[in-house]
Design a protein around this motif. Structure first.
Motif, PDB file in Angstrom:
ATOM      1  N   CYS A 117       0.848  -1.202   0.000  1.00  0.00           N
ATOM      2  CA  CYS A 117       0.000   0.000   0.000  1.00  0.00           C
ATOM      3  C   CYS A 117       0.880   1.247   0.000  1.00  0.00           C
ATOM      4  CB  CYS A 117      -0.963  -0.007   1.181  1.00  0.00           C
ATOM      5  SG  CYS A 117      -0.181  -0.310   2.795  1.00  0.00           S
ATOM      6  N   GLY A 156     -10.735  -0.751  -1.493  1.00  0.00           N
ATOM      7  CA  GLY A 156     -10.819  -0.427  -0.089  1.00  0.00           C
ATOM      8  C   GLY A 156     -10.924  -1.547   0.918  1.00  0.00           C
ATOM      9  N   CYS A 168      -5.151  -0.758  -0.517  1.00  0.00           N
ATOM     10  CA  CYS A 168      -6.364  -0.092  -0.025  1.00  0.00           C
ATOM     11  C   CYS A 168      -6.039   0.943   1.047  1.00  0.00           C
ATOM     12  CB  CYS A 168      -7.332  -1.121   0.556  1.00  0.00           C
ATOM     13  SG  CYS A 168      -7.861  -2.401  -0.625  1.00  0.00           S
ATOM     14  N   ASN A 171     -11.848   2.406   3.290  1.00  0.00           N
ATOM     15  CA  ASN A 171     -12.677   1.228   3.042  1.00  0.00           C
ATOM     16  C   ASN A 171     -13.999   1.664   2.413  1.00  0.00           C
ATOM     17  OD1 ASN A 171     -14.456  -1.069   3.354  1.00  0.00           O
ATOM     18  ND2 ASN A 171     -12.861  -1.941   4.654  1.00  0.00           N
ATOM     19  N   GLU A 318     -13.758  -3.356  -6.125  1.00  0.00           N
ATOM     20  CA  GLU A 318     -12.599  -3.733  -5.319  1.00  0.00           C
ATOM     21  C   GLU A 318     -11.483  -4.157  -6.270  1.00  0.00           C
ATOM     22  OE1 GLU A 318     -12.280  -3.091  -2.217  1.00  0.00           O
ATOM     23  OE2 GLU A 318     -14.304  -2.925  -1.411  1.00  0.00           O
TER      24      GLU A 318
END
Length: 340
Positions: A117, A156, A168, A171, A318
């Motif tokens: 991330c 997320g 992510c 969320n 997603e």
């Protein structure tokens, strides 16, 4: 179908992530937006730019401390002599009841679960508008709409209330579900991504007012490893409001649809009147992660089964990574939901 996307979501352009001890090109690239938008339009979606609902819907499920971190960490990181071009942690606390450091390096380790991330100059802005796309989709259902698609990118479902992970940051599915709940609806989140929605599970694990269900490749040997096992059922007020349906690697359409049937039965028992579909397309047989083996026909059947519940549906994007069939898989899922 009404759809939502803000062009600022393209600005997040991560270069790297670490896997198996090696630095690799990050698959969560801006090109996903182009492919997915084309796939949605082919299904009959009409995109609108989301309104700015402010930080309130995001802060309803994420801590103020975490939001502050995401807003400021890139600027702070660039002040570190010799630092890399992206914020990637190299140390993590043993648990998050340990002391909270002032150091940018220490806070990166606190708020980033893994090395997948990375935070760059435009990450916060893109994540903010990704969340606003999901909020706009929720508001469409609150206003009486029956179905919407939020092209939320970055994704997320690996983000906890104070923790980024697995590409992510905010969320989006959890933000949308909380928005729906606050409006008086009873939401279920059904996550069909190949990876377990660990952030979503963690966010609602002690709550009984939002049902969380995840169908995913068995985490015993698949990311995110530590979450997503069948015995995880929720705790306290949330006991019984979390359902994990781990599947063997390579599970095909038939096995997947059986699990989806179980998921939708739980939505019935919960009394859900709206479903937030955490729409990962990486369960595809063609996806680079190669976890499950859902075909285009399978995605059509998934969409149709969700629509057959008669509930309001919000599809929040997603995972699903660049492949020859990524856009077609989205088209199939949305057309299946619309009866096409």
């Amino acid at each position: 179908m009404k759809a939502f996307l803000d062009d600022r979501q393209r600005a997040h352009d991560p270069k790297h992530f670490m896997a198996n001890g090696a630095q690799q090109p990050n698959p969560e690239v801006p090109r996903r937006v182009e492919i997915l938008a084309e796939g949605a339009r082919a299904a009959g979606c009409h995109f609108e730019t989301p309104a700015d609902a402010g930080l309130g819907p995001i802060a309803a499920v994420h801590t103020a401390e975490y939001i502050t971190f995401l807003r400021n960490i890139y600027t702070r990181w660039r002040r570190i002599e010799g630092a890399g071009e992206e914020v990637i942690p190299n140390i993590h606390p043993a648990n998050r009841t340990d002391g909270y450091p002032k150091s940018a390096v220490g806070q990166a380790g606190w708020h980033q679960a893994d090395t997948a991330c990375p935070i760059a100059e435009h990450t916060y802005e893109a994540a903010y508008w990704s969340a606003q796309s999901a909020v706009a989709g929720a508001d469409h259902l609150i206003g009486g709409g029956r179905m919407a698609y939020a092209l939320s990118r970055p994704p997320g479902h690996h983000a906890f209330e104070a923790l980024a992970g697995g590409f992510c940051f905010f969320n989006n599915s959890g933000i949308a579900a909380e928005r729906l709940r606050a409006a008086g609806l009873r939401p279920a989140i059904v996550d069909v991504d190949v990876h377990h929605g660990n952030g979503t599970q963690g966010m609602f694990y002690g709550r009984g007012d939002v049902l969380t269900v995840s169908i995913h490749a068995d985490p015993a040997r698949f990311y995110p490893f530590f979450w997503g096992h069948a015995q995880e059922r929720g705790e306290g007020a949330g006991l019984g409001a979390n359902l994990n349906l781990p599947l063997a690697r390579g599970t095909d359409d038939a096995g997947y649809m059986a699990a989806l049937g179980t998921a939708l039965e739980r939505c019935d028992s919960f009394g859900a009147d709206v479903i937030v579909v955490a729409l990962g397309l990486d369960a595809s047989i063609d996806d680079p992660f190669q976890g499950l083996a859902v075909t285009q026909e399978g995605f059509t059947r998934i969409g149709a089964a969700l629509a057959a519940t008669g509930r309001g549906l919000l599809f929040v994007q997603e995972g699903g990574y660049v492949s020859d069939t990524l856009g077609a898989n989205l088209t199939c899922a949305l057309k299946g939901a619309m009866g096409g």
